[in-house]
Motif scaffolding. Structure first.
Motif, PDB file in Angstrom:
ATOM      1  N   ARG A 162      -1.731   7.275  -3.971  1.00 47.79           N
ATOM      2  CA  ARG A 162      -0.268   7.210  -3.896  1.00 47.79           C
ATOM      3  C   ARG A 162       0.400   8.409  -4.554  1.00 47.79           C
ATOM      4  O   ARG A 162       1.107   8.294  -5.550  1.00 47.79           O
ATOM      5  CB  ARG A 162       0.253   5.904  -4.503  1.00 47.79           C
ATOM      6  CG  ARG A 162       1.660   5.643  -3.982  1.00 47.79           C
ATOM      7  CD  ARG A 162       2.231   4.330  -4.415  1.00 47.79           C
ATOM      8  NE  ARG A 162       1.564   3.186  -3.789  1.00 47.79           N
ATOM      9  CZ  ARG A 162       1.814   1.921  -4.123  1.00 47.79           C
ATOM     10  NH1 ARG A 162       2.677   1.647  -5.062  1.00 47.79           N
ATOM     11  NH2 ARG A 162       1.186   0.943  -3.510  1.00 47.79           N
ATOM     12  N   ILE A 163       0.153   9.558  -3.960  1.00 52.68           N
ATOM     13  CA  ILE A 163       0.916  10.755  -4.320  1.00 52.68           C
ATOM     14  C   ILE A 163       2.297  10.575  -3.701  1.00 52.68           C
ATOM     15  O   ILE A 163       2.404  10.337  -2.507  1.00 52.68           O
ATOM     16  CB  ILE A 163       0.224  12.023  -3.778  1.00 52.68           C
ATOM     17  CG1 ILE A 163      -1.114  12.222  -4.493  1.00 52.68           C
ATOM     18  CG2 ILE A 163       1.120  13.240  -3.944  1.00 52.68           C
ATOM     19  CD1 ILE A 163      -1.934  13.394  -3.977  1.00 52.68           C
ATOM     20  N   PRO A 164       3.347  10.627  -4.514  1.00 51.78           N
ATOM     21  CA  PRO A 164       4.663  10.275  -3.971  1.00 51.78           C
ATOM     22  C   PRO A 164       5.271  11.365  -3.086  1.00 51.78           C
ATOM     23  O   PRO A 164       4.934  12.543  -3.208  1.00 51.78           O
ATOM     24  CB  PRO A 164       5.507  10.074  -5.229  1.00 51.78           C
ATOM     25  CG  PRO A 164       4.867  10.949  -6.245  1.00 51.78           C
ATOM     26  CD  PRO A 164       3.396  10.969  -5.944  1.00 51.78           C
ATOM     27  N   ARG A 166       8.381  12.965  -3.017  1.00 52.90           N
ATOM     28  CA  ARG A 166       9.623  13.128  -3.758  1.00 52.90           C
ATOM     29  C   ARG A 166       9.758  14.560  -4.254  1.00 52.90           C
ATOM     30  O   ARG A 166       8.770  15.263  -4.421  1.00 52.90           O
ATOM     31  CB  ARG A 166       9.675  12.171  -4.950  1.00 52.90           C
ATOM     32  CG  ARG A 166       8.538  12.351  -5.945  1.00 52.90           C
ATOM     33  CD  ARG A 166       8.596  11.313  -7.042  1.00 52.90           C
ATOM     34  NE  ARG A 166       9.332  11.793  -8.199  1.00 52.90           N
ATOM     35  CZ  ARG A 166       8.794  12.556  -9.171  1.00 52.90           C
ATOM     36  NH1 ARG A 166       7.542  12.949  -9.098  1.00 52.90           N
ATOM     37  NH2 ARG A 166       9.505  12.949 -10.191  1.00 52.90           N
TER      38      ARG A 166
ATOM     39  N   MET B   1       1.420   0.055  -8.592  1.00 49.47           N
ATOM     40  CA  MET B   1       0.020   0.391  -8.368  1.00 49.47           C
ATOM     41  C   MET B   1      -0.677   0.610  -9.719  1.00 49.47           C
ATOM     42  O   MET B   1      -0.107   1.192 -10.629  1.00 49.47           O
ATOM     43  CB  MET B   1      -0.038   1.676  -7.545  1.00 49.47           C
ATOM     44  CG  MET B   1      -1.421   2.157  -7.305  1.00 49.47           C
ATOM     45  SD  MET B   1      -1.649   2.539  -5.568  1.00 49.47           S
ATOM     46  CE  MET B   1      -3.121   3.519  -5.668  1.00 49.47           C
ATOM     47  N   TYR B   3      -3.515   2.163 -12.196  1.00 54.21           N
ATOM     48  CA  TYR B   3      -4.355   3.353 -12.395  1.00 54.21           C
ATOM     49  C   TYR B   3      -5.142   3.180 -13.683  1.00 54.21           C
ATOM     50  O   TYR B   3      -4.629   2.627 -14.659  1.00 54.21           O
ATOM     51  CB  TYR B   3      -3.495   4.614 -12.530  1.00 54.21           C
ATOM     52  CG  TYR B   3      -2.741   4.979 -11.279  1.00 54.21           C
ATOM     53  CD1 TYR B   3      -3.272   5.851 -10.331  1.00 54.21           C
ATOM     54  CD2 TYR B   3      -1.479   4.435 -11.037  1.00 54.21           C
ATOM     55  CE1 TYR B   3      -2.573   6.179  -9.188  1.00 54.21           C
ATOM     56  CE2 TYR B   3      -0.771   4.759  -9.886  1.00 54.21           C
ATOM     57  CZ  TYR B   3      -1.324   5.628  -8.962  1.00 54.21           C
ATOM     58  OH  TYR B   3      -0.634   5.953  -7.831  1.00 54.21           O
ATOM     59  N   PRO B  81       4.650   3.093 -10.538  1.00 57.70           N
ATOM     60  CA  PRO B  81       4.949   3.214  -9.097  1.00 57.70           C
ATOM     61  C   PRO B  81       4.061   4.198  -8.332  1.00 57.70           C
ATOM     62  O   PRO B  81       3.711   3.953  -7.183  1.00 57.70           O
ATOM     63  CB  PRO B  81       6.406   3.675  -9.055  1.00 57.70           C
ATOM     64  CG  PRO B  81       6.982   3.304 -10.376  1.00 57.70           C
ATOM     65  CD  PRO B  81       5.845   3.370 -11.356  1.00 57.70           C
ATOM     66  N   ASP B  82       3.704   5.341  -8.909  1.00 53.95           N
ATOM     67  CA  ASP B  82       2.946   6.324  -8.122  1.00 53.95           C
ATOM     68  C   ASP B  82       2.136   7.257  -9.021  1.00 53.95           C
ATOM     69  O   ASP B  82       2.206   7.166 -10.249  1.00 53.95           O
ATOM     70  CB  ASP B  82       3.871   7.127  -7.188  1.00 53.95           C
ATOM     71  CG  ASP B  82       4.933   7.893  -7.951  1.00 53.95           C
ATOM     72  OD1 ASP B  82       4.580   8.597  -8.919  1.00 53.95           O
ATOM     73  OD2 ASP B  82       6.126   7.794  -7.583  1.00 53.95           O
ATOM     74  N   LEU B  83       1.377   8.144  -8.385  1.00 53.15           N
ATOM     75  CA  LEU B  83       0.470   9.030  -9.118  1.00 53.15           C
ATOM     76  C   LEU B  83       1.212   9.933 -10.099  1.00 53.15           C
ATOM     77  O   LEU B  83       0.717  10.200 -11.190  1.00 53.15           O
ATOM     78  CB  LEU B  83      -0.356   9.877  -8.143  1.00 53.15           C
ATOM     79  CG  LEU B  83      -1.402  10.781  -8.801  1.00 53.15           C
ATOM     80  CD1 LEU B  83      -2.504   9.963  -9.446  1.00 53.15           C
ATOM     81  CD2 LEU B  83      -2.002  11.769  -7.802  1.00 53.15           C
ATOM     82  N   ASP B  84       2.391  10.416  -9.712  1.00 53.24           N
ATOM     83  CA  ASP B  84       3.117  11.317 -10.611  1.00 53.24           C
ATOM     84  C   ASP B  84       3.408  10.641 -11.950  1.00 53.24           C
ATOM     85  O   ASP B  84       3.295  11.262 -12.998  1.00 53.24           O
ATOM     86  CB  ASP B  84       4.431  11.784  -9.964  1.00 53.24           C
ATOM     87  CG  ASP B  84       4.209  12.948  -9.022  1.00 53.24           C
ATOM     88  OD1 ASP B  84       3.049  13.380  -8.888  1.00 53.24           O
ATOM     89  OD2 ASP B  84       5.197  13.419  -8.413  1.00 53.24           O
TER      90      ASP B  84
END
Lengths: 408, 109
Positions: A162-164, A166, B1, B3, B81-84
């Protein structure tokens, strides 16, 4: 009308769909279907008033149809969708286009540091330049199947980790933008100075990089390094016709017919250099563009402003210490202060591991040694360059030099 | 999600992060509401390896002894929420300064 007409639309369409559905595969599939539908319908029904909106509506309808048929897929995407909406409100519509330009977030996703560098370049060409997988494969001289695997792997990581999609916030932008620019610049350098193969230049690839930089420039008008990168590529690309001879051989800057340089492109690049260097400390692309501009402005090698070029290399070297930059600086010093001074600087770099396989270092030494009349040493340097050069024109250049100094 | 932040230790002699750094980080993770679970593992000298061969026979050995930089010293599982966002938590982890933090998405079935 063929699908090439839609290359510009395709990137926009893809970005808009990715933002709505949060999935690159789905977006690619329905974008292609919408374009195919347009190719069938528009010649019959006429081009709609708002072609972009027509494409987006058609693609969205296809996506919704598909999600109705495949519930598990839909369930997964539904979660993504809620989060995409929460994280990132829709940007205001572009007044000049009927499709909002949401490509910036796609640029950042494709150039995400969590992806391998080669995949970043491939994805950017695929998703933003609108090249087919086969075209991307040809550009990098790998079989289509290899490139296809690479692109699938990258898309998998984007989805599974899940690389966003944005645009990084203002606090992150300074650390993330160089990665995007690096991708575009590496497309350019691969096109302009191919690292392998028979041809020295693959100009379509370089032109593609310039097109990508133009898009970025429109999307990030306030970022001076974007202006700097576009300027650099224009100012270098302007010399493309003079850079190879009739049979594809390399022509060095000093031997180029400067009347064959692309003047309008130089003018455009020079205007951008000013933007890149105004209003604060310049970035590395801005400085490299300024160096390129000084070459482009000069009527000959002799009348080139070498002191200014050396000064700019000093700035660049302080900003991005690199032995490659040091080689270029040494060559400029040789022009300003004489071959002896340049050679002394090159010899200081002899132990740099990164230069051991870098043929321009060997060539630069060969050139200065020739000018100093040290034929035997020059021949040794050119023989080394010949061994290291990756493309046939570069090897041919080294062979010619060897012949000139009477060693073959 | 979810991790997993897998914290690979650097050399203990060169550790720059203090116990207080870890306490502070742990508190931040928990206060932010992203903490799912997390543990610190005891020293590698206390580890034991079990392998079962094709015949169903189990072998128990002391170890493994890996290169220091490959030693998993602990982990967090966070829900973000996400990888970042996950990468940002990894960046702030004291373990990223003394060693490395590997971020892996958790598979959900």
């Amino acid at each position: 009308m063929d699908s090439a007409v839609f290359r510009e639309e395709r990137g926009r369409l893809l970005a808009a769909l990715v933002r709505r559905f949060g999935d690159l595969d789905l977006a690619e599939d329905v974008a292609s279907e919408a374009i195919e539908a347009a190719l069938v319908r528009w010649p019959v029904d006429g081009v709609p008033d708002r072609p972009g909106a027509w494409l987006l509506t058609t693609a969205r309808r296809r996506a919704v149809d598909r999600l109705r048929r495949d519930r598990t897929y839909a369930a997964r995407l539904a979660i993504l969708q809620v989060e995409a909406d929460r994280a990132d409100p829709a940007p205001p519509a572009d007044a000049t286009a009927d499709l909002p330009d949401e490509r910036l977030q796609l640029f950042f996703t494709c150039a995400h540091p969590a992806l391998p560098a080669e995949d970043r370049v491939a994805l950017t060409l695929r998703c933003l330049a609108g090249l087919t997988t086969a075209e991307v494969a040809r550009a990098f001289l790998v079989p289509t199947a290899t490139m296809s695997k690479r692109i699938v792997r990258a898309k998998n990581k984007i989805r599974e980790a899940r690389i966003p999609f944005r645009v990084p916030g203002a606090d992150e932008l300074p650390s993330r933008l160089p990665g995007v620019l690096q991708v575009v610049y590496s497309v350019f350098t691969e096109g302009y100075a191919a690292s392998s193969g028979d041809a020295l230049q693959r100009l379509d690839l370089a032109a593609e990089a310039i097109r990508l930089a133009r898009i970025l420039r429109r999307l990030l008008p306030g970022e001076r390094e974007v202006a700097g990168l576009l300027a650099l590529m224009l100012l270098v690309f302007a010399r493309r016709d003079a850079r190879t001879g009739p049979s594809g051989e390399l022509v060095l800057l000093e031997d180029q017919d400067r009347s064959r340089w692309d003047r309008p492109m130089i003018d455009e690049g020079r205007a951008l250099v000013e933007t890149a260097l105004t209003g604060g400390a310049p970035g590395p692309y801005g400085v490299q563009a300024a160096i390129a501009a000084l070459h482009d402005e000069a009527a000959s090698v002799e009348s080139t402003d070498w002191p200014q070029i050396v000064a700019l290399y000093d700035v660049l070297l302080a900003m991005t210490p690199s032995p490659v930059v040091a080689v270029n600086r040494a060559a400029a010093v040789a022009m300003r202060d004489g071959a002896e001074a340049g050679l002394a600087l090159l010899d200081e770099l002899a132990d740099e591991p990164r230069l051991r396989a870098y043929h321009p270092y060997a060539s630069a030494r060969g050139d200065l040694l020739t000018r100093l009349g040290r034929a035997a040493d020059a021949a040794a340097a050119y023989r080394q360059a010949l061994e290291l050069a990756g493309t046939e024109p570069e090897r041919a250049h080294a062979r010619r030099r060897l012949e000139e100094i009477g060693d073959s | 999600m979810k991790y997993m932040l897998m914290i690979y230790a650097g050399s203990a002699d060169e550790a720059q992060c203090t116990f207080e750094d870890w306490v502070a980080y742990d508190k931040t993770v928990k206060d932010a509401g992203v903490f799912v679970s997390g543990h610190t593992l005891k020293d590698l000298t206390t580890a034991t390896t079990v392998q079962v061969d094709a015949a169903g026979e189990a072998t128990v050995t002391d170890g493994p002894y890996a290169e220091t930089r490959e030693v998993l010293g602990g982990y967090y599982i966070i829900d973000v929420p996400d990888l970042d966002v996950a990468l940002d938590w990894a960046r702030r982890c004291p373990g990223a300064r003394d060693g490395a933090v590997v971020v892996r998405p958790v598979a959900e079935f």
